[in-house]
Design a protein around this motif. Structure first.
Motif, PDB file in Angstrom:
ATOM      1  N   UNK A  14       0.808  -1.217   0.000  1.00  0.00           N
ATOM      2  CA  UNK A  14       0.000   0.000   0.000  1.00  0.00           C
ATOM      3  C   UNK A  14       0.842   1.269   0.000  1.00  0.00           C
ATOM      4  N   UNK A  15       2.126   1.156   0.307  1.00  0.00           N
ATOM      5  CA  UNK A  15       3.008   2.312   0.385  1.00  0.00           C
ATOM      6  C   UNK A  15       3.932   2.317  -0.832  1.00  0.00           C
ATOM      7  N   UNK A  16       3.914   3.430  -1.571  1.00  0.00           N
ATOM      8  CA  UNK A  16       4.691   3.535  -2.801  1.00  0.00           C
ATOM      9  C   UNK A  16       5.565   4.773  -2.739  1.00  0.00           C
ATOM     10  N   UNK A  17       6.876   4.577  -2.845  1.00  0.00           N
ATOM     11  CA  UNK A  17       7.813   5.699  -2.908  1.00  0.00           C
ATOM     12  C   UNK A  17       8.005   6.048  -4.383  1.00  0.00           C
ATOM     13  N   UNK A  18       7.720   7.314  -4.736  1.00  0.00           N
ATOM     14  CA  UNK A  18       7.872   7.745  -6.122  1.00  0.00           C
ATOM     15  C   UNK A  18       9.301   8.214  -6.374  1.00  0.00           C
ATOM     16  N   UNK A  19      10.069   7.339  -6.940  1.00  0.00           N
ATOM     17  CA  UNK A  19      11.435   7.585  -7.361  1.00  0.00           C
ATOM     18  C   UNK A  19      12.375   7.534  -6.172  1.00  0.00           C
ATOM     19  N   UNK A  20      13.645   7.525  -6.460  1.00  0.00           N
ATOM     20  CA  UNK A  20      14.678   7.536  -5.439  1.00  0.00           C
ATOM     21  C   UNK A  20      15.576   8.736  -5.678  1.00  0.00           C
ATOM     22  N   UNK A  21      15.626   9.620  -4.720  1.00  0.00           N
ATOM     23  CA  UNK A  21      16.513  10.780  -4.738  1.00  0.00           C
ATOM     24  C   UNK A  21      16.502  11.514  -6.086  1.00  0.00           C
ATOM     25  N   UNK A  26      22.566  11.387 -10.384  1.00  0.00           N
ATOM     26  CA  UNK A  26      22.801   9.946 -10.459  1.00  0.00           C
ATOM     27  C   UNK A  26      21.496   9.192 -10.716  1.00  0.00           C
ATOM     28  N   UNK A  27      20.374   9.716 -10.202  1.00  0.00           N
ATOM     29  CA  UNK A  27      19.081   9.033 -10.318  1.00  0.00           C
ATOM     30  C   UNK A  27      18.105   9.714 -11.268  1.00  0.00           C
ATOM     31  N   UNK A  28      18.277  11.007 -11.530  1.00  0.00           N
ATOM     32  CA  UNK A  28      17.340  11.728 -12.409  1.00  0.00           C
ATOM     33  C   UNK A  28      18.137  12.684 -13.280  1.00  0.00           C
ATOM     34  N   UNK A  29      17.963  12.532 -14.575  1.00  0.00           N
ATOM     35  CA  UNK A  29      18.649  13.424 -15.521  1.00  0.00           C
ATOM     36  C   UNK A  29      17.665  13.901 -16.562  1.00  0.00           C
ATOM     37  N   UNK A  30      17.792  15.122 -16.991  1.00  0.00           N
ATOM     38  CA  UNK A  30      18.774  16.104 -16.524  1.00  0.00           C
ATOM     39  C   UNK A  30      18.289  16.808 -15.261  1.00  0.00           C
ATOM     40  N   UNK A  31      19.202  17.228 -14.436  1.00  0.00           N
ATOM     41  CA  UNK A  31      18.887  18.057 -13.282  1.00  0.00           C
ATOM     42  C   UNK A  31      18.664  19.503 -13.733  1.00  0.00           C
ATOM     43  N   UNK A  32      19.464  19.921 -14.714  1.00  0.00           N
ATOM     44  CA  UNK A  32      19.402  21.283 -15.251  1.00  0.00           C
ATOM     45  C   UNK A  32      19.381  21.182 -16.764  1.00  0.00           C
ATOM     46  N   UNK A  33      18.764  22.161 -17.423  1.00  0.00           N
ATOM     47  CA  UNK A  33      18.747  22.129 -18.888  1.00  0.00           C
ATOM     48  C   UNK A  33      20.068  22.662 -19.440  1.00  0.00           C
ATOM     49  N   UNK A  34      20.205  22.708 -20.755  1.00  0.00           N
ATOM     50  CA  UNK A  34      21.474  23.110 -21.382  1.00  0.00           C
ATOM     51  C   UNK A  34      21.850  24.553 -21.079  1.00  0.00           C
TER      52      UNK A  34
END
Length: 192
Positions: A14-21, A26-34
């Motif tokens: 019943x508990x869902x963590x949406x994404x990790x960090x 390291x886990x989500x790209x891009x952090x910033x645009x060009x």
């Protein structure tokens, strides 16, 4: 849809963590645009909104946990070491995207955060007043970021009632290596 499938297959989950960090490159790209402008928080807010809608339409009592931010980040799109948003900046920018969307529903049911310390030997209650880190002892910095991001919106903040319950904070990850105080050392044996 993947998470919805997991919930359908395993009704006790019943508990869902949406994404990790998602504040770390390291886990989500891009952090910033060009151009060096922040990109990850708005993209994450859109994903969280979509997941909240899909999962709550399938199982209304599901507990969506986010943003599950890392305790550190440098807010430097040109970093040669680690491109990341600090947790406070990430949360505030998720709030900016949430407000800009005009959304009238939450995106989280529980606030999740990872509380790793600066050094694994430091005490859990230590604060980091002169850094961007939000570790276990820095709950006041986490609350300040959440207040700035979501106060007065449909995304309730910890301590504020929502749907018959109060929104909690879950420290989803953390880790410490401790040594017993000299006067208590005799109570410990082995290498644990």
């Amino acid at each position: 849809e993947y998470i919805r499938g997991v919930l359908a297959r395993y009704p006790t989950v019943n508990d869902v963590v949406l994404w990790n960090e998602p504040n770390l490159g390291f886990f989500w790209r891009p952090q910033f645009n060009s151009a060096g402008a922040s990109a990850a928080p708005a993209a994450y807010a859109a994903l969280a909104a979509h997941c909240w809608d899909v999962l709550h339409s399938f199982r209304p009592e599901v507990n969506i946990i986010g943003p599950a931010t890392s305790s550190f980040g440098n807010d430097d799109p040109a970093s040669s070491v680690h491109v990341a948003h600090s947790p406070g900046a990430f949360i505030r920018r998720v709030g900016d995207a949430y407000r800009a969307s005009g959304r009238g529903r939450p995106i989280f049911d529980t606030i999740g955060h990872h509380v790793y310390p600066d050094h694994f030997a430091e005490r859990p209650w230590r604060t980091h007043p002169f850094s961007k880190r939000i570790a276990q002892g820095d709950w006041h910095k986490l609350m300040a970021a959440l207040l700035q991001a979501f106060e007065g919106t449909a995304q309730r903040i910890p301590g504020e009632p929502a749907g018959g319950r109060t929104v909690p904070i879950w420290y989803v990850e953390g880790g410490f290596e401790t040594a017993p105080a000299a006067g208590k050392a005799s109570a410990y044996t082995g290498t644990e």
